[in-house]
Design a protein around this motif. Sequence first.
Motif, PDB file in Angstrom:
ATOM      1  N   ARG A   1       0.840  -1.200   0.000  1.00  0.00           N
ATOM      2  CA  ARG A   1       0.000   0.000   0.000  1.00  0.00           C
ATOM      3  C   ARG A   1       0.870   1.243   0.000  1.00  0.00           C
ATOM      4  N   ILE A   2       0.376   2.332  -0.555  1.00  0.00           N
ATOM      5  CA  ILE A   2       1.118   3.600  -0.589  1.00  0.00           C
ATOM      6  C   ILE A   2       1.027   4.315   0.748  1.00  0.00           C
ATOM      7  N   HIS A   3      -0.137   4.316   1.364  1.00  0.00           N
ATOM      8  CA  HIS A   3      -0.372   5.161   2.534  1.00  0.00           C
ATOM      9  C   HIS A   3      -0.165   4.473   3.880  1.00  0.00           C
ATOM     10  N   ARG A   4       0.018   3.164   3.883  1.00  0.00           N
ATOM     11  CA  ARG A   4       0.232   2.467   5.148  1.00  0.00           C
ATOM     12  C   ARG A   4       0.685   1.048   4.881  1.00  0.00           C
ATOM     13  N   GLU A   5       1.134   0.373   5.945  1.00  0.00           N
ATOM     14  CA  GLU A   5       1.510  -1.029   5.837  1.00  0.00           C
ATOM     15  C   GLU A   5       0.254  -1.852   5.579  1.00  0.00           C
ATOM     16  N   GLY A   6       0.438  -2.946   4.918  1.00  0.00           N
ATOM     17  CA  GLY A   6      -0.697  -3.837   4.708  1.00  0.00           C
ATOM     18  C   GLY A   6      -0.723  -4.359   3.293  1.00  0.00           C
ATOM     19  N   GLY A   7      -1.362  -5.471   3.127  1.00  0.00           N
ATOM     20  CA  GLY A   7      -1.472  -6.099   1.820  1.00  0.00           C
ATOM     21  C   GLY A   7      -2.912  -6.237   1.411  1.00  0.00           C
ATOM     22  N   PHE A   8      -3.332  -7.465   1.188  1.00  0.00           N
ATOM     23  CA  PHE A   8      -4.675  -7.733   0.682  1.00  0.00           C
ATOM     24  C   PHE A   8      -5.746  -7.188   1.627  1.00  0.00           C
ATOM     25  N   GLN A   9      -6.691  -6.466   1.041  1.00  0.00           N
ATOM     26  CA  GLN A   9      -7.829  -5.972   1.802  1.00  0.00           C
ATOM     27  C   GLN A   9      -8.976  -5.709   0.839  1.00  0.00           C
ATOM     28  N   ALA A  10     -10.127  -6.341   1.062  1.00  0.00           N
ATOM     29  CA  ALA A  10     -11.334  -6.103   0.267  1.00  0.00           C
ATOM     30  C   ALA A  10     -12.237  -5.171   1.055  1.00  0.00           C
ATOM     31  N   MET A  11     -12.666  -4.074   0.398  1.00  0.00           N
ATOM     32  CA  MET A  11     -13.421  -3.033   1.094  1.00  0.00           C
ATOM     33  C   MET A  11     -14.634  -2.596   0.282  1.00  0.00           C
ATOM     34  N   SER A  12     -15.647  -2.119   0.986  1.00  0.00           N
ATOM     35  CA  SER A  12     -16.731  -1.383   0.335  1.00  0.00           C
ATOM     36  C   SER A  12     -16.187   0.004   0.005  1.00  0.00           C
ATOM     37  N   LEU A  13     -16.908   0.769  -0.773  1.00  0.00           N
ATOM     38  CA  LEU A  13     -16.462   2.128  -1.090  1.00  0.00           C
ATOM     39  C   LEU A  13     -16.320   2.959   0.183  1.00  0.00           C
ATOM     40  N   ASP A  14     -17.290   2.878   1.082  1.00  0.00           N
ATOM     41  CA  ASP A  14     -17.208   3.650   2.326  1.00  0.00           C
ATOM     42  C   ASP A  14     -16.026   3.205   3.186  1.00  0.00           C
ATOM     43  N   GLU A  15     -15.734   1.912   3.219  1.00  0.00           N
ATOM     44  CA  GLU A  15     -14.573   1.430   3.966  1.00  0.00           C
ATOM     45  C   GLU A  15     -13.275   1.952   3.347  1.00  0.00           C
ATOM     46  N   TRP A  16     -13.212   1.995   2.004  1.00  0.00           N
ATOM     47  CA  TRP A  16     -12.023   2.525   1.338  1.00  0.00           C
ATOM     48  C   TRP A  16     -11.854   4.012   1.646  1.00  0.00           C
ATOM     49  N   ILE A  17     -12.952   4.766   1.614  1.00  0.00           N
ATOM     50  CA  ILE A  17     -12.879   6.201   1.933  1.00  0.00           C
ATOM     51  C   ILE A  17     -12.366   6.388   3.360  1.00  0.00           C
TER      52      ILE A  17
END
Length: 163
Positions: A61-77
């Motif tokens: 990820r560009i903004h934080r540590e972490g790999g795979f993550q599936a999100m809703s649009l609101d969760e991504w925001i």
Amino acid sequence: MTETPASGSGRYKPRPEDIASPDAIIAALYTIISGPAGTRNWSRLRSLFLDGARLIATGRRIHREGGFQAMSLDEWIEDVGGFLEENDFYESEIVRHADRFGNMMQAFSTYEARHQSDGPPIARGINAIQLVHADKRWWIAGVMWDNESRDNPIPGEFTPYLW
């Protein structure tokens, strides 16, 4: 009443020019997430997506540590909103490969991310953007992405040709 894939997604009125074509909706996506530090136009972004759309990070990820993550649009925001409020961030498409059949389209959109619109890239990757044409407009059904790394270089067919 007949249900369509877009039923219920009309809470946010889109700009007609944002949803007129695959090119337009992809350009709007990049425009909305890019800009100087501050709040983005989340209502405009929401107007592009089907209800239930997924945003899926598959690697670094560009903004934080972490790999795979599936999100809703609101969760991504919620996930990226604080980063965008505090940081200038510009993401632009540099190459696109797309396939379309009927009312669906899959675009592999190679991007570069920058801290300044004319600055050096801080990251590159590919957004896999799934689009659907329904209710006389284009919708984003999902976005999945992966950032380039030494162990995961972008293949030549997804990079700009240098003449």
